[in-house]
Scaffold this motif. Structure first.
Motif, PDB file in Angstrom:
ATOM      1  N   TYR A  45       0.825  -1.209   0.000  1.00  0.00           N
ATOM      2  CA  TYR A  45       0.000   0.000   0.000  1.00  0.00           C
ATOM      3  C   TYR A  45       0.857   1.256   0.000  1.00  0.00           C
ATOM      4  O   TYR A  45       0.468   2.280  -0.546  1.00  0.00           O
ATOM      5  N   ILE A  64      -5.801   3.102   5.140  1.00  0.00           N
ATOM      6  CA  ILE A  64      -5.793   1.637   5.067  1.00  0.00           C
ATOM      7  C   ILE A  64      -4.428   1.106   5.509  1.00  0.00           C
ATOM      8  O   ILE A  64      -4.341   0.157   6.299  1.00  0.00           O
ATOM      9  N   ASP A  67      -4.129   1.182   9.177  1.00  0.00           N
ATOM     10  CA  ASP A  67      -4.889   0.079   9.786  1.00  0.00           C
ATOM     11  C   ASP A  67      -4.094  -1.224   9.717  1.00  0.00           C
ATOM     12  O   ASP A  67      -4.119  -2.024  10.663  1.00  0.00           O
ATOM     13  N   GLU A 113      -7.795  -8.040   0.442  1.00  0.00           N
ATOM     14  CA  GLU A 113      -8.579  -7.712   1.635  1.00  0.00           C
ATOM     15  C   GLU A 113      -9.698  -8.726   1.844  1.00  0.00           C
ATOM     16  O   GLU A 113      -9.970  -9.145   2.975  1.00  0.00           O
ATOM     17  N   ASP A 141     -12.439  -4.053   9.732  1.00  0.00           N
ATOM     18  CA  ASP A 141     -11.534  -3.158   8.999  1.00  0.00           C
ATOM     19  C   ASP A 141     -11.265  -3.695   7.596  1.00  0.00           C
ATOM     20  O   ASP A 141     -11.230  -2.935   6.625  1.00  0.00           O
ATOM     21  N   HIS A 145     -11.905  -1.820   4.155  1.00  0.00           N
ATOM     22  CA  HIS A 145     -10.846  -1.598   3.161  1.00  0.00           C
ATOM     23  C   HIS A 145     -11.301  -2.071   1.784  1.00  0.00           C
ATOM     24  O   HIS A 145     -11.044  -1.394   0.771  1.00  0.00           O
ATOM     25  N   TYR A 148     -13.493   0.510   0.272  1.00  0.00           N
ATOM     26  CA  TYR A 148     -12.716   1.643  -0.237  1.00  0.00           C
ATOM     27  C   TYR A 148     -12.020   1.294  -1.549  1.00  0.00           C
ATOM     28  O   TYR A 148     -12.022   2.092  -2.488  1.00  0.00           O
TER      29      TYR A 148
END
Length: 158
Positions: A45, A64, A67, A113, A141, A145, A148
Motif C-alpha cells: 500500500y 488503510i 490500519d 482484503e 476493517d 478496506h 474503499y
C-alpha cells in the motif's frame, strides 16, 4: 409420508487451515501468517500511495495502510499473550508483491482484503473468546478496506 429434516451442522471453511483445524497450533500458525501478511500489505500500500492520482485517494490508502500497521501490532499482542513470548523469525508467507500500475494494484488490494477477511473469520471461530473482539475489529476493517478499494477501482476504471 413425512420427513424428519435437521438443519445441517455449520462447519467453518477450512481452506486456509488444512489439517490444523480447531487446534492451538492452527491458531498460532494463522496468527504468524497474518503478522507477515499485514506487513506485506503495508509495504504494498505504501507503493500504491505513490501512484495514486489525487490527494484524496492517497489519504484513503494511507488510512488503510495505517490500519494494516495496527493489525500487525494486534496480532503480535495476541501471539504474545497466547504463548508468553513475542513472535520471532517471521518470514514472508507470500512473496512481496510490487505495484505494476495503479489500477491493477487496486484490484490486487481489493481481492487481498477479501481473502484476509475469510482467513480471519475462520480464526475468529477457532480462537479463544478472549481475543474475539480484537479479531472482529480486524475483520470489519478488512471489509471496510475492500469497500474503499472497490470505490477507488470504480472511480479510476471509467
Amino acid at each position: 409420508m413425512y420427513y424428519n429434516l435437521q438443519a445441517p451442522t455449520y462447519v467453518p471453511f477450512q481452506g486456509y487451515l488444512g489439517y490444523f483445524a480447531r487446534s492451538e497450533d492452527m491458531v498460532l500458525k494463522v496468527i504468524l501468517q497474518s503478522i507477515s501478511g499485514e506487513r506485506n500489505d503495508e509495504l504494498f500500500y505504501q507503493e500504491l500511495i505513490q501512484l495514486a492520482p489525487t490527494e484524496k485517494e492517497k489519504e484513503v490508502i494511507r488510512g488503510i495502510r495505517d490500519d494494516e500497521r495496527k493489525h500487525n501490532q494486534m496480532f503480535r499482542n495476541i501471539y504474545t499473550q497466547l504463548t508468553g513470548t513475542p513472535p520471532t523469525g517471521i518470514e514472508a508467507t507470500e512473496p512481496i508483491e510490487h505495484v505494476s500500475n495503479y489500477l491493477s494494484g487496486i484490484e490486487s488490494a481489493l481481492f487481498g482484503e477479501l481473502k484476509a477477511f475469510e482467513k480471519y473469520r475462520t480464526l475468529y471461530l477457532n480462537i479463544s473468546p478472549l481475543y474475539r473482539d480484537m479479531i472482529f475489529e480486524i475483520m470489519t476493517d478488512e471489509i471496510k478496506h475492500a469497500s474503499y478499494y472497490n470505490w477507488l477501482y470504480a472511480k479510476n476504471n471509467r
